[in-house]
Each structure stands twice: as structure tokens, then as C-alpha cells.
Design an enzyme around this catalytic site. Structure first.
Site, PDB file in Angstrom:
ATOM      1  N   ASP A  43     -11.983   6.826   4.229  1.00  0.00           N
ATOM      2  CA  ASP A  43     -10.870   6.728   4.991  1.00  0.00           C
ATOM      3  C   ASP A  43     -10.482   5.316   5.013  1.00  0.00           C
ATOM      4  OD1 ASP A  43      -8.464   7.605   6.139  1.00  0.00           O
ATOM      5  OD2 ASP A  43      -9.697   7.749   8.277  1.00  0.00           O
ATOM      6  N   ASP A  54      -2.669  10.305   3.490  1.00  0.00           N
ATOM      7  CA  ASP A  54      -4.068  10.094   3.673  1.00  0.00           C
ATOM      8  C   ASP A  54      -4.612  11.094   4.602  1.00  0.00           C
ATOM      9  OD1 ASP A  54      -6.285   8.589   4.057  1.00  0.00           O
ATOM     10  OD2 ASP A  54      -5.403   7.141   5.503  1.00  0.00           O
ATOM     11  N   LYS A 112       0.668  -1.116   0.112  1.00  0.00           N
ATOM     12  CA  LYS A 112      -0.011  -0.160  -0.009  1.00  0.00           C
ATOM     13  C   LYS A 112       0.799   1.337   0.004  1.00  0.00           C
ATOM     14  CE  LYS A 112      -3.052   2.610   3.200  1.00  0.00           C
ATOM     15  NZ  LYS A 112      -3.607   2.752   4.476  1.00  0.00           N
ATOM     16  N   LYS A 133     -10.094  12.945   8.103  1.00  0.00           N
ATOM     17  CA  LYS A 133      -9.575  12.665   9.322  1.00  0.00           C
ATOM     18  C   LYS A 133      -9.357  13.803  10.417  1.00  0.00           C
ATOM     19  CE  LYS A 133      -6.215   9.013   8.119  1.00  0.00           C
ATOM     20  NZ  LYS A 133      -6.902   8.038   8.907  1.00  0.00           N
ATOM     21  N   ARG A 187      -7.346  -0.773   1.617  1.00  0.00           N
ATOM     22  CA  ARG A 187      -7.978  -2.039   1.173  1.00  0.00           C
ATOM     23  C   ARG A 187      -8.246  -1.887  -0.296  1.00  0.00           C
ATOM     24  NH1 ARG A 187     -12.187  -2.150   6.098  1.00  0.00           N
ATOM     25  NH2 ARG A 187     -10.219  -1.125   6.933  1.00  0.00           N
ATOM     26  N   GLU A 231      -9.155   3.329   2.640  1.00  0.00           N
ATOM     27  CA  GLU A 231      -8.722   3.571   1.233  1.00  0.00           C
ATOM     28  C   GLU A 231      -7.635   2.344   1.013  1.00  0.00           C
ATOM     29  OE1 GLU A 231      -7.540   5.205   3.548  1.00  0.00           O
ATOM     30  OE2 GLU A 231      -5.087   5.066   3.062  1.00  0.00           O
ATOM     31  N   ASP A 249       1.970   6.686   5.300  1.00  0.00           N
ATOM     32  CA  ASP A 249       0.712   5.872   4.953  1.00  0.00           C
ATOM     33  C   ASP A 249       1.165   4.949   3.551  1.00  0.00           C
ATOM     34  OD1 ASP A 249      -1.517   4.621   5.730  1.00  0.00           O
ATOM     35  OD2 ASP A 249      -2.742   5.691   4.576  1.00  0.00           O
TER      36      ASP A 249
HETATM   37  N1  BES Z   1      -3.817   4.817   6.989  1.00  0.00           N
HETATM   38  C1  BES Z   1      -4.817   4.353   8.004  1.00  0.00           C
HETATM   39  C2  BES Z   1      -4.639   3.466   9.004  1.00  0.00           C
HETATM   40  C3  BES Z   1      -3.579   4.162  10.228  1.00  0.00           C
HETATM   41  C4  BES Z   1      -3.890   4.767  11.196  1.00  0.00           C
HETATM   42  C5  BES Z   1      -2.165   3.958   9.821  1.00  0.00           C
HETATM   43  C6  BES Z   1      -2.907   5.172  12.298  1.00  0.00           C
HETATM   44  C7  BES Z   1      -1.127   4.358  10.859  1.00  0.00           C
HETATM   45  C8  BES Z   1      -1.749   5.079  11.969  1.00  0.00           C
HETATM   46  C9  BES Z   1      -5.954   3.881   7.166  1.00  0.00           C
HETATM   47  O1  BES Z   1      -6.241   4.176   5.871  1.00  0.00           O
HETATM   48  C10 BES Z   1      -7.375   4.258   7.978  1.00  0.00           C
HETATM   49  O2  BES Z   1      -7.743   5.467   7.806  1.00  0.00           O
HETATM   50  N2  BES Z   1      -7.931   3.475   8.601  1.00  0.00           N
HETATM   51  C11 BES Z   1      -9.260   3.682   9.208  1.00  0.00           C
HETATM   52  C12 BES Z   1     -10.278   2.490   8.931  1.00  0.00           C
HETATM   53  C13 BES Z   1     -11.617   2.625   9.256  1.00  0.00           C
HETATM   54  C14 BES Z   1     -12.117   3.869   8.642  1.00  0.00           C
HETATM   55  C15 BES Z   1     -12.435   1.540   9.117  1.00  0.00           C
HETATM   56  C16 BES Z   1      -8.943   3.431  10.775  1.00  0.00           C
HETATM   57  O3  BES Z   1      -8.079   2.924  11.041  1.00  0.00           O
HETATM   58  O4  BES Z   1      -9.577   4.530  11.291  1.00  0.00           O
HETATM   59 ZN    ZN Z   2      -4.326   4.946   5.007  1.00  0.00          ZN
HETATM   60 MN    MN Z   3      -7.481   5.934   5.616  1.00  0.00          MN
END
Ligand code: BES
Ligand code: ZN
Ligand code: MN
Length: 491
Positions: free
Chosen positions: A335, A258, A253, A265, A339, A337, A276
Site C-alpha cells: 500500500d 489504490d 503520482k 485497504k 513512492r 505504492e 489517488d
Molecule cells: N494513496 C494513499 C495515501 C492516501 C490516504 C491518499 C488517504 C489520500 C487519502 C497511499 O498510497 C497509501 O496508501 N499510503 C499509506 C502508507 C503506509 C502504508 C505507510 C498510508 O498513508 O496509510
Molecule cells: Zn496511493
Molecule cells: Mn497506497
């Protein structure tokens, strides 16, 4: 790129010790015995080292600890660094001892009197890994890098043993540089250009642009980047060191930033989302290592490079997109994204290369940090053999990895009213439902591992082998997996 520390191996000579500038490193065994070099340093220091070797303060030191003596009498050096280390110390202890030296390494020369130590190569490896410093954006006085000279009994032998380790360290540095780099510098185009430059090392690098991705039907990947000024790209890196065999595939990825997209966010900590692209960073670092050490294996590395931004053209919550596989996805949260990027990259990897197995890496969920902290990456797999091999490799390299459960009951959360699936489940088991989503894009008999590295890719506090910031977690484990599992027969 950050210049790694320069390390040299030479025959042990006792004469230059008194005149050596910078830092001198000597090793003391647990029971305080002085070796030949130690005795020489001790003589120059008028017995101070021998006194230290018998002191309580030496006894209290642990294997691998380092103590510094500033401006020692009888020597030109600024400091003598005494390392407590037995000749046959465990490999990870020797690495950590080297890392402790790497932390103390400065802009003066370092003379390491390793003599006949069978651990000299491991010490140099740990030293290099911990001496890494990301400073291209610091102006003014920067800490320079002094040359490190290891004086050993058999320099050629030690250098030959250290060379493949140096190749891994260079892969780790490449990953750390990519992950540390801010998003205004490391755009999707800049990232792709850095990968294209690896053709010099003998890697075959192909860059797929938006028009080609559109043609391939990679809509789930493209929909993530459609709010950004930076074009989405997929980069394919091939290392062919293993004859005609089908390759092993690594997929990463690479979200260069992000914001969350329209599902924006919160501001606090958003700056961390510059890392990210950590999964893509690890895949790139492993490919670099394989090329540098001319691995006898076929490996293909595929990274999806996109930026997730809110914009008039951005994907909205509620939109439905079609993946390259043909399945449709209702995007509940823009968010989630990563996956979406991986779904198309995984499918593309399997369709084009028919690999013998696939491992994907991603900073995928905040939930994995809640579950496992920064100590272990989440490991999700459909194949006990591959998973077992990976966990063993990670364990041997000291990289934390913990297997998580999967199953149909979690998968249910992804049911959508209007499409084949939605891109998020509930809050419960967020890392597992993310893995279930990915598994829908893995073919039935394909051995597969998903590594959620959100917690391990970068850290706020230093680790044993890395300063704060990007760690390069996974490069060592994956290189080891390839070496032990896919190169073993050809040796
Ligand atoms: N890039 C983030 C995950 C992340 C969070 C990486 C903190 C490093 C530190 C990912 O794209 C994301 O935003 N995931 C969300 C998923 C949710 C919307 C289901 C999350 O973890 O909040
Ligand atoms: Zn992300
Ligand atoms: Mn995200």
C-alpha cells in the site's frame, strides 16, 4: 469534459437592464455608495437598492458577501444579486466575491454590472472557478450553464487581463475532471489518451508503454501495476516556450485506483482512492495551462500511470525489486505504492532531461491529513531558494502549503535487512519517511520539492473556490511559480 461557464466582456450599456432576464449583479461599496449602474437598477426598483444600502443588514455584510433579491419589482430579471465590494478590494477578496456569484450561477443568463471596477477580471476568474460542476455521470435533468456577461468600461482591457486567468482556470478544470472521474472510466489508457489529445494545444506528448519501461529498468513503477488488467504507462509532456534552456520538471503520482494491493485497504472509504492520481492530475492541468497561455518557459511534465490491485500476479509484501537507479527495495507494504511509482519517474526525469529543478506531487500519505488536515499540503524540500519561491507563489494564490522537516534521523527508518532500503518506516512521522524515501531518488545537487497533496487534492466540504470533490489544488501555485521565477527574465 465538463464545459466551463462562458464569460463575455461588453461595454456598459444601461438600457438593457430593465429587460435583462436571469440574474443581474450589482456592486455596492462598503459605505453603501451606488455607482452609475447601481443608480439605474435602483431607479427601476423604485429606490429599494438605496434603502438596502443604508440598512443594518447591508452594514453586517462582509467584503465579498452576496445578497440575493428575488423577483424584483421593475425588472424582468429573476433576481438581483448585490455584492458588497470596494473598488480596490484585495485580489483574493474580489476572487471570493466572484466565487460567491459562481455558486449562485444557474442555467439563466447572468448580467454582471462591473462598470469601471478594476477588479472585474479577478471577479470573473473566481466566478468561473466556483461555477465548475462535475456532472457527466448524472442522467435526467442537469443544471445547464447560462452565459455570463460582464458589462465593463473597457471591455478589451478587461478581456486581455482575464485571458491568462481563464487559461489557469481551464487547467484547474482539467485537473478536477481527471481527479473526479471514477476509476472504471479513467483507466491508465483513458488517462493517457486524454493527455495525448493535448498535442492539439502544441504540447509534445509521448507515451511510454510497459515494454519500454521494462527496458528502462523501471521495475519499482511496474511492480505496482502488475496485478492490474490496465497496462502501466509513463506519459511525458513537453512545453517548449523558453528557447534552449534546460527545462523545469514536474512529476506526478498517477495511481488511477489504490486498493492497497495485497496489503489490502479496509472497505470503509476505499472509494476515495479513485483520486489517488491527484498528483498526475495537477501536473497535467499545469501543462495544459502553460500551453493555453503560451508560457515563455521550458517545462516537462512526467506522470506515472498505474493501478494498484491484488491479484495472482501482484507484488507481495517481502518481495525485493530493483529501481531504475539501481537501488533495491524490500516491499514491506504494497500500500506504500506511490513512492515506488515516483522513485522511477524522478530518476527518469533527471537522467533524461537534466532539469534545473524538480517538483513532484502525490496523494502520498494518510498521515499528512492527520498532520495538516485539508487546509495545507505538506512541502518537503532540499533547497531553501526553490522552496521559498514555491511557498511565496502558493501564498499569493491562496493555496495552503506548509513546509515539513526532513533529516538523517528519519531516513534511518528505511534500513532493510536484505535490500538497500525498505518502502516503509514505522508509524511515526509517516509523511516524512515517505519524503525521505523519495529523496533517495533525487540527485545530490538537484533542487527538489515533494508536495504531499493527500489532504488538499479533494475535499468533502466545499472550499472558497471549489465545490466538494476535486479542488485542483496546486495548479494555480505552480503556474504562478513558473510565471514569476522562470518567465520573469524573458519579459
Ligand atoms: N494513496 C494513499 C495515501 C492516501 C490516504 C491518499 C488517504 C489520500 C487519502 C497511499 O498510497 C497509501 O496508501 N499510503 C499509506 C502508507 C503506509 C502504508 C505507510 C498510508 O498513508 O496509510
Ligand atoms: Zn496511493
Ligand atoms: Mn497506497
Amino acid at each position: 469534459m465538463t464545459t466551463p461557464v462562458a464569460i463575455d466582456f461588453k461595454e456598459l450599456e444601461l438600457d438593457p437592464i430593465a429587460a435583462a432576464e436571469g440574474q443581474i449583479v450589482v456592486f455596492l461599496k462598503g459605505e453603501g455608495g451606488l455607482d452609475q449602474a447601481g443608480r439605474r437598477v435602483n431607479r427601476h426598483m423604485k429606490g429599494a437598492l438605496a434603502r438596502f444600502a443604508e440598512s443594518d443588514s447591508f452594514e453586517k455584510m462582509k467584503q465579498g458577501d452576496v445578497k440575493s433579491f428575488a423577483f424584483p419589482t421593475g425588472l424582468a430579471a429573476d433576481a438581483v444579486l448585490v455584492v458588497k465590494l470596494d473598488r480596490n478590494a484585495k485580489i483574493d477578496v474580489a476572487r471570493k466575491a466572484g466565487a460567491a456569484l459562481g455558486k449562485l450561477h444557474n442555467d439563466t443568463p447572468m448580467l454582471v454590472l462591473a462598470g469601471p471596477s478594476p477588479r472585474a477580471a479577478e471577479i470573473s476568474y473566481g466566478l468561473a472557478l466556483r461555477a465548475y460542476d462535475f456532472d457527466p455521470h448524472k442522467t435526467g435533468d442537469k443544471d445547464g450553464r447560462g452565459v455570463v456577461t460582464f458589462m465593463v468600461s473597457k471591455p478589451e482591457e478587461v478581456a486581455a487581463k482575464a485571458a491568462p486567468m481563464a487559461a489557469v482556470a481551464e487547467g484547474v478544470f482539467f485537473t478536477r475532471d481527471l481527479v473526479n472521474e471514477p476509476a472504471n472510466v479513467l483507466t491508465t489508457s483513458d488517462f493517457a489518451a486524454r493527455l495525448a489529445a493535448m498535442q492539439e494545444l502544441g504540447l509534445d506528448v509521448e507515451i511510454l508503454e510497459e515494454a519500454e519501461l521494462e527496458e528502462l529498468g523501471m521495475r519499482t513503477l511496474l511492480c505496482v501495476g502488475q496485478g492490474s488488467e490496465s497496462p502501466s504507462k509513463v506519459v511525458v509532456m513537453k512545453w517548449n516556450g523558453g528557447g534552449d534552456e534546460k527545462p523545469f520538471a514536474l512529476v506526478g503520482k498517477g495511481v488511477v485506483f489504490d486498493t492497497g494491493g495485497i496489503s489490502l485497504k479496509p472497505a470503509g472509504g476505499m472509494e476515495d482512492m479513485t483520486m489517488d492520481m491527484g498528483g498526475a492530475g495537477v501536473v497535467s492541468g499545469v501543462m495544459r495551462t502553460l500551453a493555453l497561455r503560451k508560457a515563455k518557459a521550458n517545462v516537462v511534465g512526467i506522470v506515472g500511470l498505474v493501478e494498484n490491485m491484488p491479484d495472482g500476479k501482484a507484488t507481495r509484501p517481502g518481495d525485493v525489486v530493483k529501481s531504475m537507479k539501481g537501488d533495491t527495495i524490500e516491499i514491506i507494504n504494497t500500500d506504500a505504492e506511490g513512492r515506488l511509482v515516483l522513485a522511477d519517474c524522478l530518476w527518469y526525469a533527471q537522467e533524461r532531461f537534466e532539469p534545473t529543478g524538480v517538483i513532484n506531487l502525490a496523494t502520498l500519505t494518510g498521515a499528512i491529513i492527520i498532520g495538516l488536515g485539508h487546509d495545507n499540503a505538506g512541502v518537503f524540500s532540499n533547497d531553501d531558494t526553490l522552496c521559498g519561491n514555491f511557498l511565496k507563489a502558493a501564498g499569493n494564490e491562496g493555496e495552503g502549503a506548509w513546509r515539513m522537516p526532513m533529516g538523517a534521523s528519519y531516513d534511518k527508518q528505511l534500513k532493510s535487512r536484505i535490500a538497500d532500503m525498505k518502502n516503509v518506516g514505522t508509524r511515526a512521522a509517516g509523511s516524512i519517511t515517505a519524503a525521505q524515501f523519495l529523496q533517495r531518488f533525487v540527485k545530490d545537487d538537484m533542487p527538489w520539492i515533494h508536495l504531499d497533496i493527500a489532504g488538499t487534492a479533494s475535499v468533502k466540504a466545499e472550499t472558497d473556490l471549489a465545490p466538494a470533490g476535486a479542488t485542483g489544488w496546486g495548479v494555480m501555485a505552480l503556474d504562478r511559480l513558473i510565471r514569476d521565477t522562470y518567465e520573469a527574465e524573458t519579459e
